[in-house]
Design a protein around this motif. Sequence first.
Motif, PDB file in Angstrom:
ATOM      1  N   VAL A 201       0.864  -1.185   0.000  1.00 39.78           N
ATOM      2  CA  VAL A 201       0.000   0.000   0.000  1.00 39.78           C
ATOM      3  C   VAL A 201       0.897   1.229   0.000  1.00 39.78           C
ATOM      4  O   VAL A 201       1.595   1.494   0.978  1.00 39.78           O
ATOM      5  CB  VAL A 201      -0.941   0.022   1.217  1.00 39.78           C
ATOM      6  CG1 VAL A 201      -1.839   1.265   1.167  1.00 39.78           C
ATOM      7  CG2 VAL A 201      -1.797  -1.244   1.256  1.00 39.78           C
ATOM      8  N   LEU A 204      -3.066   6.111   0.473  1.00 37.81           N
ATOM      9  CA  LEU A 204      -4.505   5.926   0.634  1.00 37.81           C
ATOM     10  C   LEU A 204      -5.277   6.944  -0.187  1.00 37.81           C
ATOM     11  O   LEU A 204      -6.506   6.954  -0.168  1.00 37.81           O
ATOM     12  CB  LEU A 204      -4.886   6.038   2.116  1.00 37.81           C
ATOM     13  CG  LEU A 204      -4.293   4.955   3.019  1.00 37.81           C
ATOM     14  CD1 LEU A 204      -4.663   5.208   4.473  1.00 37.81           C
ATOM     15  CD2 LEU A 204      -4.734   3.565   2.589  1.00 37.81           C
ATOM     16  N   PRO A 219      -6.537   1.801  -3.458  1.00 38.10           N
ATOM     17  CA  PRO A 219      -6.128   1.569  -2.059  1.00 38.10           C
ATOM     18  C   PRO A 219      -7.193   0.888  -1.214  1.00 38.10           C
ATOM     19  O   PRO A 219      -6.883  -0.020  -0.428  1.00 38.10           O
ATOM     20  CB  PRO A 219      -5.830   2.984  -1.559  1.00 38.10           C
ATOM     21  CG  PRO A 219      -5.423   3.741  -2.788  1.00 38.10           C
ATOM     22  CD  PRO A 219      -6.264   3.178  -3.891  1.00 38.10           C
ATOM     23  N   TRP A 220      -8.444   1.276  -1.362  1.00 38.19           N
ATOM     24  CA  TRP A 220      -9.488   0.669  -0.529  1.00 38.19           C
ATOM     25  C   TRP A 220      -9.700  -0.804  -0.867  1.00 38.19           C
ATOM     26  O   TRP A 220     -10.053  -1.602   0.002  1.00 38.19           O
ATOM     27  CB  TRP A 220     -10.800   1.448  -0.661  1.00 38.19           C
ATOM     28  CG  TRP A 220     -11.414   1.453  -2.031  1.00 38.19           C
ATOM     29  CD1 TRP A 220     -11.197   2.349  -3.035  1.00 38.19           C
ATOM     30  CD2 TRP A 220     -12.370   0.508  -2.551  1.00 38.19           C
ATOM     31  NE1 TRP A 220     -11.935   2.026  -4.155  1.00 38.19           N
ATOM     32  CE2 TRP A 220     -12.669   0.911  -3.873  1.00 38.19           C
ATOM     33  CE3 TRP A 220     -12.995  -0.628  -2.031  1.00 38.19           C
ATOM     34  CZ2 TRP A 220     -13.562   0.212  -4.689  1.00 38.19           C
ATOM     35  CZ3 TRP A 220     -13.891  -1.327  -2.842  1.00 38.19           C
ATOM     36  CH2 TRP A 220     -14.165  -0.909  -4.146  1.00 38.19           C
ATOM     37  N   GLU A 251       1.846   9.918   4.949  1.00 38.02           N
ATOM     38  CA  GLU A 251       0.759   8.955   5.136  1.00 38.02           C
ATOM     39  C   GLU A 251       1.197   7.700   5.878  1.00 38.02           C
ATOM     40  O   GLU A 251       0.366   6.818   6.115  1.00 38.02           O
ATOM     41  CB  GLU A 251       0.184   8.539   3.778  1.00 38.02           C
ATOM     42  CG  GLU A 251      -0.462   9.634   2.958  1.00 38.02           C
ATOM     43  CD  GLU A 251      -1.115   9.063   1.716  1.00 38.02           C
ATOM     44  OE1 GLU A 251      -2.097   8.302   1.852  1.00 38.02           O
ATOM     45  OE2 GLU A 251      -0.619   9.349   0.605  1.00 38.02           O
ATOM     46  N   ILE A 255      -1.391   4.693   6.840  1.00 36.57           N
ATOM     47  CA  ILE A 255      -1.376   3.424   6.097  1.00 36.57           C
ATOM     48  C   ILE A 255      -1.284   2.252   7.062  1.00 36.57           C
ATOM     49  O   ILE A 255      -2.026   1.261   6.938  1.00 36.57           O
ATOM     50  CB  ILE A 255      -0.205   3.403   5.091  1.00 36.57           C
ATOM     51  CG1 ILE A 255      -0.452   4.385   3.949  1.00 36.57           C
ATOM     52  CG2 ILE A 255       0.001   1.987   4.539  1.00 36.57           C
ATOM     53  CD1 ILE A 255       0.731   4.565   3.017  1.00 36.57           C
ATOM     54  N   GLU A 258      -4.701   1.986   9.152  1.00 36.37           N
ATOM     55  CA  GLU A 258      -5.839   1.448   8.405  1.00 36.37           C
ATOM     56  C   GLU A 258      -5.616  -0.013   8.039  1.00 36.37           C
ATOM     57  O   GLU A 258      -6.567  -0.802   8.032  1.00 36.37           O
ATOM     58  CB  GLU A 258      -6.071   2.285   7.143  1.00 36.37           C
ATOM     59  CG  GLU A 258      -6.573   3.698   7.408  1.00 36.37           C
ATOM     60  CD  GLU A 258      -7.900   3.708   8.145  1.00 36.37           C
ATOM     61  OE1 GLU A 258      -8.786   2.897   7.802  1.00 36.37           O
ATOM     62  OE2 GLU A 258      -8.043   4.529   9.075  1.00 36.37           O
ATOM     63  N   SER A 259      -4.397  -0.378   7.755  1.00 41.55           N
ATOM     64  CA  SER A 259      -4.098  -1.779   7.443  1.00 41.55           C
ATOM     65  C   SER A 259      -4.270  -2.652   8.678  1.00 41.55           C
ATOM     66  O   SER A 259      -4.786  -3.772   8.595  1.00 41.55           O
ATOM     67  CB  SER A 259      -2.672  -1.907   6.899  1.00 41.55           C
ATOM     68  OG  SER A 259      -2.516  -1.161   5.712  1.00 41.55           O
TER      69      SER A 259
END
Length: 371
Positions: A201, A204, A219-220, A251, A255, A258-259
């Motif tokens: 990734v 985002l 990304p999503w 970011e 990243i 969210e991961s």
Amino acid sequence: MPDGLSASAGLPGLRKGRGAVSNPAIRYESTAREAFDDGWDTLADFSELPPLPTTLLRERAKTALTFNDSPDIGFDRSLNPYRGCEHGCVYCYARPSHAYVGYSPGLDFETKLLFKPDLPALLEKELRRPGYEPRPVALGANTDPYQPIERSLLITRQVLEVLERFGHPVTIVTKSAGVLRDLDILTRMARRNLVHVCLSVTTLDANLARRMEPRAAAPWRRLQAIAALTQAGVPTGVLAAPMIPGLNDAELERILSESCRAGATRAGYVLLRLPLEIRQMFEEWLQAHVPDRAARVLALVRETRGGRAYDSRWGLRQTGTGAYADMLAQRFQVAAARLGLSGTNARSQPLDCGQFAPPPERAEPRQLELL
């Protein structure tokens, strides 16, 4: 869109759906081609260049496994079903390898793709060699094993079928949610501690991703893939790579966060690498998409590489040197510790090599005898 990020429509020289801006000369050739205006304004307007089609080229592979003794990566062998990658990531460190087969690391790398249909059979043959010692094999170390052409060619899936039958461990790195197609195999291998998967990734920001990685999964979708793999019991991590100073490095923490929220249990990062032709292509890309930030980004890159565009020394090529690189490393360590993420190195997350056992060879079909 982020400040300073231009929309691609109308920018001169850009091909829709492609990452590279140009096709640099092949460094092994003795001649070079250069655009020349013949006086009829033939170079005046490139804003309406037609899309470049993808061409598939069959390659007769000599071997399946590629071995290395690099001390700063976590595997000693890899498998690559494809040369070139349709994802078109402008920063891809594998681009220069296209020159080995007579193609440019630029647009050729993402439009002239070589595939190896005999790779699964070669792999099986090599795994049966007397004295072969199994260790985790990296799938996706050079080009993405789940790039779009895999949907129809199925070479990666056939490779996984061989590895599963032999009880051979494998690690996978991809930018594609297409990895979920093989969830049946990956789930079975995960139950036997034979597989790790890592989603790369880079950002985002969908707008930035579309320009840096035009044909990779959004990304999503990659976060969704992490979630689906984790829910199926497949050990999954995130690779925040590459981190580009002044462009996407802000970011990093998000990243990882969210991961982790999606289910990732391990993480890693890599600093931008600009070997050989990639430096020229990345500079062209910056001038086309973020001209107001191009000089700043390049200055920061040089700051992390001892004043040069790239430093290839082992142990430093992945992380860089200097205050800016040290700060990025510290940020990663703090964020990973806070989120409880372990490293992505296969040596620190061992897979089971003890299950390796070549299955009985399949009997070749015999022609019926005439009575």
